[in-house]
Design a protein around this motif. Structure first.
Motif, mmCIF file in Angstrom:
data_model
loop_
_atom_site.group_PDB
_atom_site.id
_atom_site.type_symbol
_atom_site.label_atom_id
_atom_site.label_comp_id
_atom_site.label_asym_id
_atom_site.label_seq_id
_atom_site.Cartn_x
_atom_site.Cartn_y
_atom_site.Cartn_z
ATOM 1 N N MET A 31 -3.110 -15.281 -31.028
ATOM 2 C CA MET A 31 -1.801 -14.850 -30.704
ATOM 3 C C MET A 31 -0.821 -16.381 -30.466
ATOM 4 O O MET A 31 -1.178 -17.329 -30.059
ATOM 5 C CB MET A 31 -1.646 -14.358 -29.083
ATOM 6 C CG MET A 31 -2.690 -13.051 -28.332
ATOM 7 S SD MET A 31 -2.023 -12.364 -27.491
ATOM 8 C CE MET A 31 -1.004 -11.241 -28.275
ATOM 9 N N PHE A 33 3.655 -16.982 -30.759
ATOM 10 C CA PHE A 33 4.842 -16.492 -29.909
ATOM 11 C C PHE A 33 5.997 -17.174 -30.132
ATOM 12 O O PHE A 33 5.893 -18.936 -30.524
ATOM 13 C CB PHE A 33 4.941 -16.004 -28.674
ATOM 14 C CG PHE A 33 3.396 -15.077 -28.287
ATOM 15 C CD1 PHE A 33 2.239 -16.003 -27.481
ATOM 16 C CD2 PHE A 33 3.887 -13.696 -27.897
ATOM 17 C CE1 PHE A 33 1.877 -14.719 -27.464
ATOM 18 C CE2 PHE A 33 3.156 -12.382 -27.973
ATOM 19 C CZ PHE A 33 1.693 -13.829 -26.860
ATOM 20 N N GLN A 101 -6.163 -11.620 -25.407
ATOM 21 C CA GLN A 101 -4.866 -11.122 -25.460
ATOM 22 C C GLN A 101 -4.364 -12.013 -25.105
ATOM 23 O O GLN A 101 -2.426 -11.575 -25.301
ATOM 24 C CB GLN A 101 -4.673 -9.822 -25.605
ATOM 25 C CG GLN A 101 -5.379 -9.056 -26.919
ATOM 26 C CD GLN A 101 -5.048 -9.197 -27.907
ATOM 27 O OE1 GLN A 101 -4.281 -8.545 -28.467
ATOM 28 N NE2 GLN A 101 -5.967 -9.342 -28.172
ATOM 29 N N GLY A 102 -4.321 -12.734 -23.516
ATOM 30 C CA GLY A 102 -4.230 -13.198 -23.691
ATOM 31 C C GLY A 102 -3.760 -13.703 -22.023
ATOM 32 O O GLY A 102 -2.587 -13.702 -21.871
ATOM 33 N N GLY A 103 -3.699 -12.055 -21.664
ATOM 34 C CA GLY A 103 -3.229 -11.562 -20.149
ATOM 35 C C GLY A 103 -3.333 -12.350 -19.013
ATOM 36 O O GLY A 103 -2.651 -12.301 -18.306
ATOM 37 N N GLN A 105 -4.336 -15.390 -19.391
ATOM 38 C CA GLN A 105 -4.748 -17.288 -19.496
ATOM 39 C C GLN A 105 -3.077 -17.508 -19.975
ATOM 40 O O GLN A 105 -2.243 -16.583 -20.225
ATOM 41 C CB GLN A 105 -4.952 -16.740 -21.358
ATOM 42 C CG GLN A 105 -6.583 -17.359 -20.853
ATOM 43 C CD GLN A 105 -7.189 -16.579 -22.311
ATOM 44 O OE1 GLN A 105 -6.953 -17.454 -23.030
ATOM 45 N NE2 GLN A 105 -8.154 -15.070 -22.270
ATOM 46 N N GLN A 107 0.542 -19.742 -21.655
ATOM 47 C CA GLN A 107 0.317 -20.201 -22.995
ATOM 48 C C GLN A 107 0.564 -21.121 -22.804
ATOM 49 O O GLN A 107 1.618 -22.237 -22.270
ATOM 50 C CB GLN A 107 2.448 -19.145 -23.028
ATOM 51 C CG GLN A 107 1.805 -17.549 -23.475
ATOM 52 C CD GLN A 107 2.519 -16.857 -24.478
ATOM 53 O OE1 GLN A 107 3.593 -17.105 -24.492
ATOM 54 N NE2 GLN A 107 2.319 -15.225 -24.092
ATOM 55 N N TYR B 31 0.673 -6.854 -14.181
ATOM 56 C CA TYR B 31 -0.648 -7.528 -15.192
ATOM 57 C C TYR B 31 -1.029 -9.133 -14.833
ATOM 58 O O TYR B 31 -2.278 -9.627 -14.163
ATOM 59 C CB TYR B 31 -0.973 -7.079 -16.316
ATOM 60 C CG TYR B 31 -2.406 -7.576 -17.282
ATOM 61 C CD1 TYR B 31 -2.860 -8.981 -17.235
ATOM 62 C CD2 TYR B 31 -3.885 -6.552 -16.752
ATOM 63 C CE1 TYR B 31 -3.656 -9.122 -17.828
ATOM 64 C CE2 TYR B 31 -4.471 -7.084 -16.925
ATOM 65 C CZ TYR B 31 -4.981 -9.004 -17.716
ATOM 66 O OH TYR B 31 -6.498 -8.609 -18.110
ATOM 67 N N MET B 93 4.125 -9.830 -16.749
ATOM 68 C CA MET B 93 3.182 -9.832 -17.629
ATOM 69 C C MET B 93 2.855 -8.309 -16.914
ATOM 70 O O MET B 93 1.914 -8.523 -16.068
ATOM 71 C CB MET B 93 2.395 -9.951 -18.462
ATOM 72 C CG MET B 93 1.280 -9.618 -19.605
ATOM 73 S SD MET B 93 -0.059 -10.740 -19.679
ATOM 74 C CE MET B 93 0.260 -11.934 -20.698
#
Lengths: 118, 115
Positions: A31, A33, A101-103, A105, A107, B31, B93
Motif C-alpha cells: 500500500m 498513498f 491492508q494496514g488497518g 499498522q 503509515q 476501525y 480509519m
C-alpha cells in the motif's frame, strides 16, 4: 522501518506548468498513498497508488489533475498538472510496511515536497 | 464527510509542564485511531495505532487513551521538553469497504515547549 525517498524536496513553479514528484521505498510495499496539506488545512488523502492498475482517487481529486504511476512495489510518482496557486501545498507519500491492508499498522511518510506556485 | 477534530489548535507550555490534547472522531464504524508527530522540515512519525476501546498506549513520556464509544482520544506528554515541539496529528480509519486503509486526519495541535 523503511527508507522513503521523496523528490524534489521543494520547488517553485509557474502557473500552468506540471511537476512530477517521485517516491522511492527501499523495500517492497503493498500500500502506497499520496497526501497533500494545503496551508492551514489538514493532511488530506489524494489517492491510493495501486501497483499494476489505476490509482484509486478520493472525492475531489481526479486523474487528469493528479495522474499517478505505480510501475512496481517500490516506486510511485504523482504529477500535479496545470498548476495554479491553489496547488501550493506540501505533498507527501506514505507506505504501510508488512502484510495486510494496514488497518492496525502505522503509515510511514516521505519527507514531503513543498510546492509553491507563482 | 468524516469529521476529525483536534483541540487545542496550538499550545505553548514551559519545559517540565505536562500537557494533553484531544482528538474527536466518529463513534460509528470505527476501525483504528492513529497518532503522529510532525516536526518542522521532517516527515510525520507514527506514535501510536489504537484499535480497542479503553486502549492505553505509552512511549517514553508520551501516552494516549482511546474511547471509541464516545469518539475521543487523549494524548498526554509528561514533563514536556523543547524537543517535543511539533505538530501532533490524529487520524481516523473507518471499518470495511472503501474506508479500510485510508486515514482521515485532524488539523493537528501545534505544541511549542519553551525552555
Amino acid at each position: 522501518s523503511a527508507v522513503i525517498s521523496q523528490k524534489p524536496s521543494r520547488d517553485i513553479c509557474q502557473r500552468g506548468t506540471s511537476l512530477t514528484i517521485q517516491c522511492q521505498v527501499d523495500s517492497q510495499v503493498t500500500m502506497m498513498f499520496w497526501y497533500r496539506q494545503q496551508p492551514g488545512q489538514s493532511l488530506t488523502l489524494i489517492a491510493t497508488a495501486n501497483q499494476g492498475s489505476e490509482a484509486t482517487y478520493e472525492s475531489g481529486f481526479v486523474i487528469d489533475k493528479f495522474p499517478i504511476s505505480r510501475p512496481n512495489l517500490t516506486f510511485s510518482t504523482l504529477t500535479v498538472s496545470n498548476m495554479s496557486p491553489e496547488d501550493s501545498s506540501i505533498y507527501l507519500c506514505s507506505v504501510v510496511l508488512g502484510p495486510g491492508q494496514g488497518g492496525n499498522q502505522p503509515q510511514h511518510f516521505g519527507d514531503g515536497t513543498r510546492l509553491s506556485i507563482l | 464527510i468524516l469529521n476529525v477534530e483536534q483541540s487545542p489548535q496550538s499550545l505553548h507550555v514551559q519545559e517540565g509542564d505536562s500537557t494533553n490534547f484531544t482528538c474527536s472522531f466518529p463513534s460509528s464504524n470505527f476501525y483504528a485511531l492513529h497518532w503522529y508527530r510532525w516536526e518542522t522540515a521532517k516527515s510525520p512519525e507514527a506514535l501510536f495505532v489504537m484499535t480497542l476501546n479503553g486502549d492505553e498506549k505509552k512511549k517514553g513520556r508520551i501516552s494516549a487513551t482511546l474511547n471509541t464509544k464516545e469518539g475521543y482520544s487523549y494524548l498526554y506528554i509528561k514533563g514536556s521538553q523543547p524537543e517535543d515541539s511539533a505538530t501532533y496529528l490524529c487520524a481516523f480509519m473507518g471499518a470495511g469497504g472503501t474506508s479500510y486503509g485510508k486515514l482521515t486526519f485532524g488539523q493537528g495541535t501545534i505544541l511549542t515547549v519553551h525552555p
